[in-house]
Motif scaffolding. Structure first.
Motif, PDB file in Angstrom:
ATOM      1  N   LYS A 165       4.307   0.109  15.432  1.00  0.00           N
ATOM      2  CA  LYS A 165       3.037   0.509  16.027  1.00  0.00           C
ATOM      3  C   LYS A 165       2.019   0.758  14.908  1.00  0.00           C
ATOM      4  N   VAL A 166       0.846   0.198  15.068  1.00  0.00           N
ATOM      5  CA  VAL A 166      -0.197   0.381  14.071  1.00  0.00           C
ATOM      6  C   VAL A 166      -0.526   1.863  13.910  1.00  0.00           C
ATOM      7  N   ILE A 167      -0.551   2.590  14.999  1.00  0.00           N
ATOM      8  CA  ILE A 167      -0.900   4.009  14.939  1.00  0.00           C
ATOM      9  C   ILE A 167       0.106   4.797  14.099  1.00  0.00           C
ATOM     10  N   ASP A 168       1.368   4.356  14.063  1.00  0.00           N
ATOM     11  CA  ASP A 168       2.369   5.048  13.248  1.00  0.00           C
ATOM     12  C   ASP A 168       2.074   4.873  11.762  1.00  0.00           C
ATOM     13  N   ALA A 169       1.662   3.666  11.380  1.00  0.00           N
ATOM     14  CA  ALA A 169       1.312   3.419   9.983  1.00  0.00           C
ATOM     15  C   ALA A 169       0.110   4.266   9.573  1.00  0.00           C
ATOM     16  N   PHE A 176       0.053  11.443   4.393  1.00  0.00           N
ATOM     17  CA  PHE A 176       0.366  11.271   2.972  1.00  0.00           C
ATOM     18  C   PHE A 176      -0.869  11.482   2.096  1.00  0.00           C
ATOM     19  N   GLY A 177      -1.994  10.935   2.539  1.00  0.00           N
ATOM     20  CA  GLY A 177      -3.196  10.977   1.714  1.00  0.00           C
ATOM     21  C   GLY A 177      -4.084  12.180   1.929  1.00  0.00           C
ATOM     22  N   GLY A 178      -3.715  13.044   2.860  1.00  0.00           N
ATOM     23  CA  GLY A 178      -4.539  14.211   3.125  1.00  0.00           C
ATOM     24  C   GLY A 178      -5.928  13.852   3.624  1.00  0.00           C
ATOM     25  N   PHE A 179      -5.987  12.886   4.532  1.00  0.00           N
ATOM     26  CA  PHE A 179      -7.276  12.427   5.020  1.00  0.00           C
ATOM     27  C   PHE A 179      -7.810  13.351   6.113  1.00  0.00           C
ATOM     28  N   ASN A 180      -9.120  13.505   6.125  1.00  0.00           N
ATOM     29  CA  ASN A 180      -9.790  14.363   7.097  1.00  0.00           C
ATOM     30  C   ASN A 180      -9.815  13.702   8.475  1.00  0.00           C
ATOM     31  N   PRO A 181     -10.144  14.478   9.526  1.00  0.00           N
ATOM     32  CA  PRO A 181     -10.275  13.883  10.865  1.00  0.00           C
ATOM     33  C   PRO A 181     -11.274  12.729  10.849  1.00  0.00           C
ATOM     34  N   SER A 182     -11.044  11.770  11.731  1.00  0.00           N
ATOM     35  CA  SER A 182     -11.834  10.544  11.730  1.00  0.00           C
ATOM     36  C   SER A 182     -13.220  10.742  12.321  1.00  0.00           C
ATOM     37  N   PRO A 223       7.876   3.526   6.077  1.00  0.00           N
ATOM     38  CA  PRO A 223       8.854   4.246   5.243  1.00  0.00           C
ATOM     39  C   PRO A 223       8.792   5.747   5.496  1.00  0.00           C
ATOM     40  N   GLN A 224       9.856   6.441   5.144  1.00  0.00           N
ATOM     41  CA  GLN A 224       9.887   7.892   5.328  1.00  0.00           C
ATOM     42  C   GLN A 224       8.774   8.573   4.554  1.00  0.00           C
ATOM     43  N   SER A 225       8.469   8.049   3.383  1.00  0.00           N
ATOM     44  CA  SER A 225       7.370   8.586   2.585  1.00  0.00           C
ATOM     45  C   SER A 225       6.744   7.434   1.801  1.00  0.00           C
ATOM     46  N   CYS A 226       5.500   7.621   1.408  1.00  0.00           N
ATOM     47  CA  CYS A 226       4.822   6.616   0.611  1.00  0.00           C
ATOM     48  C   CYS A 226       4.857   7.006  -0.863  1.00  0.00           C
ATOM     49  N   THR A 227       4.490   6.063  -1.707  1.00  0.00           N
ATOM     50  CA  THR A 227       4.476   6.258  -3.153  1.00  0.00           C
ATOM     51  C   THR A 227       3.037   6.351  -3.632  1.00  0.00           C
ATOM     52  N   GLY A 228       2.773   7.248  -4.566  1.00  0.00           N
ATOM     53  CA  GLY A 228       1.430   7.366  -5.124  1.00  0.00           C
ATOM     54  C   GLY A 228       1.136   6.281  -6.134  1.00  0.00           C
ATOM     55  N   ALA A 278       0.815  -1.215   0.000  1.00  0.00           N
ATOM     56  CA  ALA A 278       0.000   0.000   0.000  1.00  0.00           C
ATOM     57  C   ALA A 278       0.849   1.265   0.000  1.00  0.00           C
ATOM     58  N   CYS A 279       1.930   1.251   0.746  1.00  0.00           N
ATOM     59  CA  CYS A 279       2.742   2.454   0.888  1.00  0.00           C
ATOM     60  C   CYS A 279       3.813   2.579  -0.194  1.00  0.00           C
ATOM     61  N   SER A 280       4.376   1.445  -0.613  1.00  0.00           N
ATOM     62  CA  SER A 280       5.537   1.504  -1.504  1.00  0.00           C
ATOM     63  C   SER A 280       5.282   0.989  -2.919  1.00  0.00           C
ATOM     64  N   HIS A 281       4.137   0.321  -3.139  1.00  0.00           N
ATOM     65  CA  HIS A 281       3.911  -0.276  -4.463  1.00  0.00           C
ATOM     66  C   HIS A 281       2.408  -0.366  -4.762  1.00  0.00           C
TER      67      HIS A 281
END
Length: 271
Positions: A204-208, A215-221, A169-174, A147-150
């Motif tokens: 930690k799951v929360i870190d992912a 990365f995705g610009g998601f709104n508050p939950s 990862p430091q950053s994800c891939t689109g 999901a993040c890298s490929h």
């Protein structure tokens, strides 16, 4: 060369080719020195394109065992999807920061999944725009890395009870994808806060989730409680979803939770 002998050779080659193509739920589809297995939806006509769920097994799992899971196969079939069971090397996935693969980039696994999709699309009527990656435990870790890298070849991701080794990862891939993460709230094998294994640790799951939210610009939950799950739901401006759902319990897989993930991706227009 006598005509009869030529006919016999041609027939042998044709039969050999047919046998080689006849992979499925009970026979491996070879990919180099690896393989996968596939089950089309029950009653499929053999020609109509269908979406697919690519399943990554847990530690020491096998594609063979996945295909013997009648509940999983039936649920995926009822969703109108083909089930593609990927196979790790010796039941494991070559992932960054893993206990035996600390220096890995994940490239070998990404290439394998690319080959699986390419091969499956050649052999079977798979709709390449409706392919979901999911997996449990170590397979969930594989899914987060995809999901993040490929992400480009998948319509969405449903990691279950697994996350990155050590850290994201430091950053994800689109491109930005839709993800539904499902986890037990008292999981002792892959705890939400991680645990040390050898010289590394589970992340930690929360870190992912935080990394992908940014990365995705998601709104508050927004909270919801669908069918035994307690979820935090996020959406971004492009309609992608990022959901984090907990169930009461430990390190276990239930098909109804995977069904929920498929339902959410479908409602978001991903599959």
């Amino acid at each position: 060369m006598p005509l009869l002998r030529l006919f016999a050779i041609a027939l042998f080659l044709q039969l050999s080719s047919s046998v080689a193509l006849a992979c499925g739920p009970e026979k491996n589809c070879p990919i180099g020195d690896r393989f996968y297995r596939i089950a089309m939806p029950e009653g499929h006509d053999g020609t109509t394109p269908v979406g697919a769920l690519v399943w990554a097994h847990g530690y020491r799992g096998t594609a063979t065992a996945v295909m013997r899971n009648g509940n999983l196969r039936r649920m995926v079939s009822d969703a109108g999807l083909a089930l593609i069971a990927a196979q790790g090397v010796n039941g494991s996935w070559n992932l960054p920061y893993g206990p035996r693969t600390f220096d890995s980039t994940g490239a070998a696994e990404f290439a394998y999944f690319d080959s699986v999709l390419e091969d499956a699309e050649k052999r079977f009527p798979i709709d390449r725009n409706r392919i979901v990656a999911s997996g449990f435990s170590a397979g969930g870790m594989m899914v987060w890395n995809l999901a993040c890298s490929h992400p480009a070849k998948f319509a969405g991701f449903i990691p279950m009870s697994g996350t990155f080794w050590l850290k994201p990862p430091q950053s994800c891939t689109g491109p930005i994808s839709s993800i539904v993460h499902i986890h037990g709230d008292a999981d002792p094998t892959v705890p939400l806060t991680g645990r040390a294994i050898g010289e590394t640790k589970q992340g930690k799951v929360i870190d992912a989730l935080a990394k992908y939210t940014e990365f995705g610009g998601f709104n508050p939950s927004k909270p919801s409680k669908p069918g035994g799950l307690t979820c935090q739901n996020r959406r971004n401006a492009n309609g992608k979803i990022l959901e984090f759902c907990l169930f009461s319990g430990g390190h276990s897989f239930r098909t109804e939770y995977l069904r929920y993930g498929i339902k959410r991706l479908r409602a978001a227009g991903q599959i």
